[in-house]
Design an enzyme around this catalytic site. Structure first.
Site, PDB file in Angstrom:
ATOM      1  N   ASP A   1      37.769  42.776  46.035  1.00 15.38           N
ATOM      2  CA  ASP A   1      38.257  42.169  44.794  1.00 15.38           C
ATOM      3  C   ASP A   1      39.295  41.164  45.290  1.00 15.38           C
ATOM      4  O   ASP A   1      40.436  41.510  45.587  1.00 15.38           O
ATOM      5  CB  ASP A   1      38.868  43.261  43.906  1.00 15.38           C
ATOM      6  CG  ASP A   1      39.508  42.689  42.649  1.00 15.38           C
ATOM      7  OD1 ASP A   1      39.613  41.452  42.543  1.00 15.38           O
ATOM      8  OD2 ASP A   1      39.911  43.489  41.786  1.00 15.38           O
TER       9      ASP A   1
ATOM     10  N   ALA B   1      40.908  38.367  44.326  1.00 18.08           N
ATOM     11  CA  ALA B   1      41.688  37.449  43.477  1.00 18.08           C
ATOM     12  C   ALA B   1      42.788  36.745  44.271  1.00 18.08           C
ATOM     13  O   ALA B   1      43.077  35.578  44.050  1.00 18.08           O
ATOM     14  CB  ALA B   1      42.290  38.225  42.305  1.00 18.08           C
TER      15      ALA B   1
ATOM     16  N   HIS C   1      48.030  48.612  26.787  1.00 20.22           N
ATOM     17  CA  HIS C   1      49.231  47.768  26.813  1.00 20.22           C
ATOM     18  C   HIS C   1      49.055  46.444  26.087  1.00 20.22           C
ATOM     19  O   HIS C   1      50.016  45.851  25.635  1.00 20.22           O
ATOM     20  CB  HIS C   1      49.663  47.516  28.264  1.00 20.22           C
ATOM     21  CG  HIS C   1      48.550  47.044  29.138  1.00 20.22           C
ATOM     22  ND1 HIS C   1      47.496  47.850  29.495  1.00 20.22           N
ATOM     23  CD2 HIS C   1      48.305  45.836  29.697  1.00 20.22           C
ATOM     24  CE1 HIS C   1      46.667  47.156  30.254  1.00 20.22           C
ATOM     25  NE2 HIS C   1      47.132  45.941  30.386  1.00 20.22           N
TER      26      HIS C   1
ATOM     27  N   TYR D   1      23.275  21.253  31.854  1.00 21.46           N
ATOM     28  CA  TYR D   1      23.077  22.681  31.578  1.00 21.46           C
ATOM     29  C   TYR D   1      22.583  23.417  32.824  1.00 21.46           C
ATOM     30  O   TYR D   1      23.091  24.471  33.184  1.00 21.46           O
ATOM     31  CB  TYR D   1      22.081  22.867  30.433  1.00 21.46           C
ATOM     32  CG  TYR D   1      22.037  24.297  29.932  1.00 21.46           C
ATOM     33  CD1 TYR D   1      22.788  24.689  28.830  1.00 21.46           C
ATOM     34  CD2 TYR D   1      21.264  25.264  30.583  1.00 21.46           C
ATOM     35  CE1 TYR D   1      22.779  26.002  28.382  1.00 21.46           C
ATOM     36  CE2 TYR D   1      21.251  26.578  30.143  1.00 21.46           C
ATOM     37  CZ  TYR D   1      22.001  26.945  29.050  1.00 21.46           C
ATOM     38  OH  TYR D   1      21.996  28.233  28.617  1.00 21.46           O
TER      39      TYR D   1
ATOM     40  N   PHE E   1      42.357  47.535  40.075  1.00 20.29           N
ATOM     41  CA  PHE E   1      43.160  46.855  39.061  1.00 20.29           C
ATOM     42  C   PHE E   1      42.766  47.416  37.690  1.00 20.29           C
ATOM     43  O   PHE E   1      41.692  48.007  37.552  1.00 20.29           O
ATOM     44  CB  PHE E   1      42.943  45.338  39.138  1.00 20.29           C
ATOM     45  CG  PHE E   1      43.750  44.610  38.093  1.00 20.29           C
ATOM     46  CD1 PHE E   1      45.142  44.649  38.139  1.00 20.29           C
ATOM     47  CD2 PHE E   1      43.145  43.928  37.052  1.00 20.29           C
ATOM     48  CE1 PHE E   1      45.896  44.023  37.154  1.00 20.29           C
ATOM     49  CE2 PHE E   1      43.902  43.288  36.073  1.00 20.29           C
ATOM     50  CZ  PHE E   1      45.275  43.332  36.125  1.00 20.29           C
ATOM     51  N   ASP E   2      43.607  47.227  36.671  1.00 20.68           N
ATOM     52  CA  ASP E   2      43.350  47.913  35.393  1.00 20.68           C
ATOM     53  C   ASP E   2      42.033  47.510  34.726  1.00 20.68           C
ATOM     54  O   ASP E   2      41.329  48.365  34.188  1.00 20.68           O
ATOM     55  CB  ASP E   2      44.545  47.826  34.426  1.00 20.68           C
ATOM     56  CG  ASP E   2      44.944  46.415  34.040  1.00 20.68           C
ATOM     57  OD1 ASP E   2      44.421  45.471  34.651  1.00 20.68           O
ATOM     58  OD2 ASP E   2      45.786  46.247  33.146  1.00 20.68           O
TER      59      ASP E   2
ATOM     60  N   LYS F   1      43.616  33.121  39.941  1.00 23.30           N
ATOM     61  CA  LYS F   1      44.732  33.344  40.861  1.00 23.30           C
ATOM     62  C   LYS F   1      44.604  32.360  42.028  1.00 23.30           C
ATOM     63  O   LYS F   1      44.960  31.206  41.902  1.00 23.30           O
ATOM     64  CB  LYS F   1      44.724  34.799  41.360  1.00 23.30           C
ATOM     65  CG  LYS F   1      45.224  35.810  40.331  1.00 23.30           C
ATOM     66  CD  LYS F   1      44.177  36.233  39.367  1.00 23.30           C
ATOM     67  CE  LYS F   1      44.604  37.406  38.507  1.00 23.30           C
ATOM     68  NZ  LYS F   1      43.594  37.702  37.487  1.00 23.30           N
TER      69      LYS F   1
HETATM   70  N1  F0G Z   1      41.159  42.020  39.846  1.00 21.43           N
HETATM   71  C1  F0G Z   1      42.466  41.832  40.093  1.00 21.43           C
HETATM   72  C2  F0G Z   1      43.045  42.283  41.390  1.00 21.43           C
HETATM   73  C3  F0G Z   1      43.268  41.214  39.130  1.00 21.43           C
HETATM   74  O1  F0G Z   1      44.559  41.034  39.389  1.00 21.43           O
HETATM   75  C4  F0G Z   1      42.680  40.794  37.912  1.00 21.43           C
HETATM   76  C5  F0G Z   1      43.478  40.179  36.878  1.00 21.43           C
HETATM   77  C6  F0G Z   1      41.314  41.021  37.712  1.00 21.43           C
HETATM   78  C7  F0G Z   1      40.592  41.625  38.706  1.00 21.43           C
HETATM   79  C8  F0G Z   1      40.637  40.618  36.440  1.00 21.43           C
HETATM   80  O2  F0G Z   1      40.470  39.249  36.388  1.00 21.43           O
HETATM   81  O3  F0G Z   1      41.891  38.515  34.450  1.00 21.43           O
HETATM   82  O4  F0G Z   1      40.206  36.999  35.508  1.00 21.43           O
HETATM   83  O5  F0G Z   1      39.470  38.907  34.136  1.00 21.43           O
HETATM   84  N2  F0G Z   1      44.726  40.213  36.861  1.00 21.43           N
HETATM   85  C9  F0G Z   1      45.603  39.579  35.895  1.00 21.43           C
HETATM   86  C10 F0G Z   1      47.012  39.988  36.181  1.00 21.43           C
HETATM   87  C11 F0G Z   1      45.214  39.763  34.468  1.00 21.43           C
HETATM   88  O6  F0G Z   1      47.883  39.658  35.348  1.00 21.43           O
HETATM   89  O7  F0G Z   1      47.285  40.588  37.202  1.00 21.43           O
HETATM   90  P1  F0G Z   1      40.505  38.377  35.043  1.00 21.43           P
END
Ligand code: F0G
Length: 460
Positions: free
Chosen positions: A218, A220, A452, A75, A127-128, A261
């Protein structure tokens, strides 16, 4: 290794296989109807080539599976946590490292601490989920993409860059004290998976330093971004990608990563920074929502696999195969008369549905209509980045279309081979011949947050 051949060979052997989901056209007609023309509602078993996302859909290596067995599930203070922490620190150079179960958990925690009403977060493009978390905190998410980034026909090496002059005008207008953070998304997912140049990162950093605004990445897809810098930016051709990645992180005061990613894992993420005061507040929320400091919503084995993935992703044979595969898909689509965002991105190709289907109005979701048509034609699942995702209503209820109508065909990592990609090109080519038959959709149900994922639609 220098690769002089045209053929893209996958730089791995396959040890475990999974069957693909073959369906008939009649089945797909019915499945689409049942899914309310929302591909998130289709069972993955009913998808032949799944290009919905490159997130968490990659294949782990034998070494990572070995790490899964070695995972320490204590833990508190698990060995796997320290392996993870060391790896993230070596890469990013950042002091405070906070594990989370995925990227948006980091966003939720960070913006709960630094967001809020009257504040602005500035970015090349959010990102969204980032935008949603910024806005949920009461702050506003402001995008400053490079000039020409929305001109999808024009090819340029670094269309993920930020417009630094526009950022500065905004800072002067709103006051730096109201801007707690600048975030550079590498690569720029919302605008086609396009890379950000080191030169632009440096300019943004210089701007942020001048106004006392912390800069986060960010990150990823940091490795893909670093590889693009090696390929395209002057002075980086002979540098190891690892060094380029480290140079990117040196410019930042912090970062968050959806490790699903470029850490080559199916779940995981982290938040990292130098600001100890912010980190302390973030950790309080971490314990409230994710878990204790040394696991943050992950199993020990997940942390172990993540640490290994962060090393593996910087293998240049892998990155060559990865970036060439996306480019190959893009080139194939262009040859078949399918317009894409140029040049192809790192983690996939974005079809320009606005240009492909000019007969469908934005309020009838041309990109979503195309995504559904691709599924119907060949069992291929992509994702809409257009009016369904980003469309808005103004205060008077007037419809505002998104600036772009794209279908992203994302490439899971180390999953599909060149023949799968040839198949996708063939299906898209077949659609292109009969594209006038593709009809628009109308919305039956659309939620205000991340619509979406849950929207219900029907064909006109
Ligand atoms: N930032 C970026 C640039 C992303 O592409 C994503 C996720 C996130 C943050 C959020 O991360 O999904 O681990 O919570 N992108 C996915 C996509 C969902 O399909 O592009 P997460």
């Amino acid at each position: 290794m220098e690769w002089k051949w045209k053929t893209i060979i996958e730089p791995f052997k396959i040890k475990t296989v999974e069957p693909l989901g073959f369906t008939t056209r009649e089945e797909r007609v019915r499945l689409l109807e049942q899914a309310h023309y929302n591909l998130f509602n289709i069972r993955a078993e009913k998808v032949l080539i799944d290009m919905l996302t490159d997130s968490g859909t990659g294949a782990m290596s034998a070494d990572q599976w070995g790490g899964i067995m070695r995972g320490d599930e204590s833990y508190a203070g698990a060995r796997s946590y320290y392996n993870f922490e060391e790896q993230v620190r070596e890469l990013t150079g950042l002091r405070e490292i906070i594990p989370v179960h995925q990227g948006r958990a980091a966003e939720k925690i960070l913006f709960s601490v630094i967001g809020g009403k009257g504040r602005y977060i500035i970015s090349n493009s959010h990102f969204d989920t980032t935008r949603a978390n910024v806005e949920y905190s009461g702050a506003q998410a402001m995008d400053f993409p490079a000039k020409g980034a929305l001109d999808f026909d024009k090819t340029a090496p670094f269309k993920g860059d930020a417009d630094v002059a526009a950022m500065e005008r905004f800072i002067k207008d709103k006051g730096a004290e109201n801007i707690p953070l600048c975030v550079m998304t590498v690569t720029n997912n919302s605008l086609g998976g396009q890379p950000v140049s080191m030169a632009n990162l440096k300019k943004v950093q210089e701007l942020c330093r001048r106004y006392g605004i912390p800069l986060f990445l960010d990150c990823a897809r940091f490795a893909e971004n670093a590889y693009f810098i090696k390929l395209r930016e002057k002075g980086y051709n002979q540098r190891p990608v690892k060094e380029i990645a480290e140079e990117m992180f040196e410019l930042a005061d912090g970062c968050w990563m959806s490790s699903k990613k470029d850490a080559l894992v199916n779940i995981g993420g982290f938040l990292a920074m130098n600001n100890a005061e912010w980190a302390q507040k973030c950790r309080q929320l971490l314990i409230l929502t994710e878990g204790f400091n040394t696991y943050g919503g992950l199993a020990g084995r997940d942390l172990e696999a993540l640490a290994i993935g962060l090393r593996e992703v910087l293998d240049e044979n892998y990155l060559h195969y990865r970036i060439r595969s996306s480019a190959y898909l893009g080139e194939g689509l262009i040859k078949k008369g399918v317009p894409i965002v140029n040049p192809p991105g790192g983690h996939g190709v974005y079809i320009n549905a606005k240009k492909f289907l000019p007969h469908i109005k934005p309020q009838n979701f041309p990109a979503q209509a195309l995504a559904c048509a691709l599924y119907l034609e060949g069992g291929i699942r992509g994702v809409e980045i257009g009016t369904l995702m980003f469309g808005r209503r103004d205060a008077k209820g007037n419809f505002i279309a998104a600036p772009m109508e794209l279908v992203r065909l994302a490439m899971p990592r180390r999953v599909y081979t060149q023949s799968h990609i040839d198949y996708v090109i063939e299906v898209c080519g077949s659609l292109a011949k009969d594209k006038k038959k593709i009809r628009g959709l109308e919305a039956l149900e659309v939620s205000p947050i991340l619509p979406h994922f849950t929207a219900k639609l029907r064909p006109l």
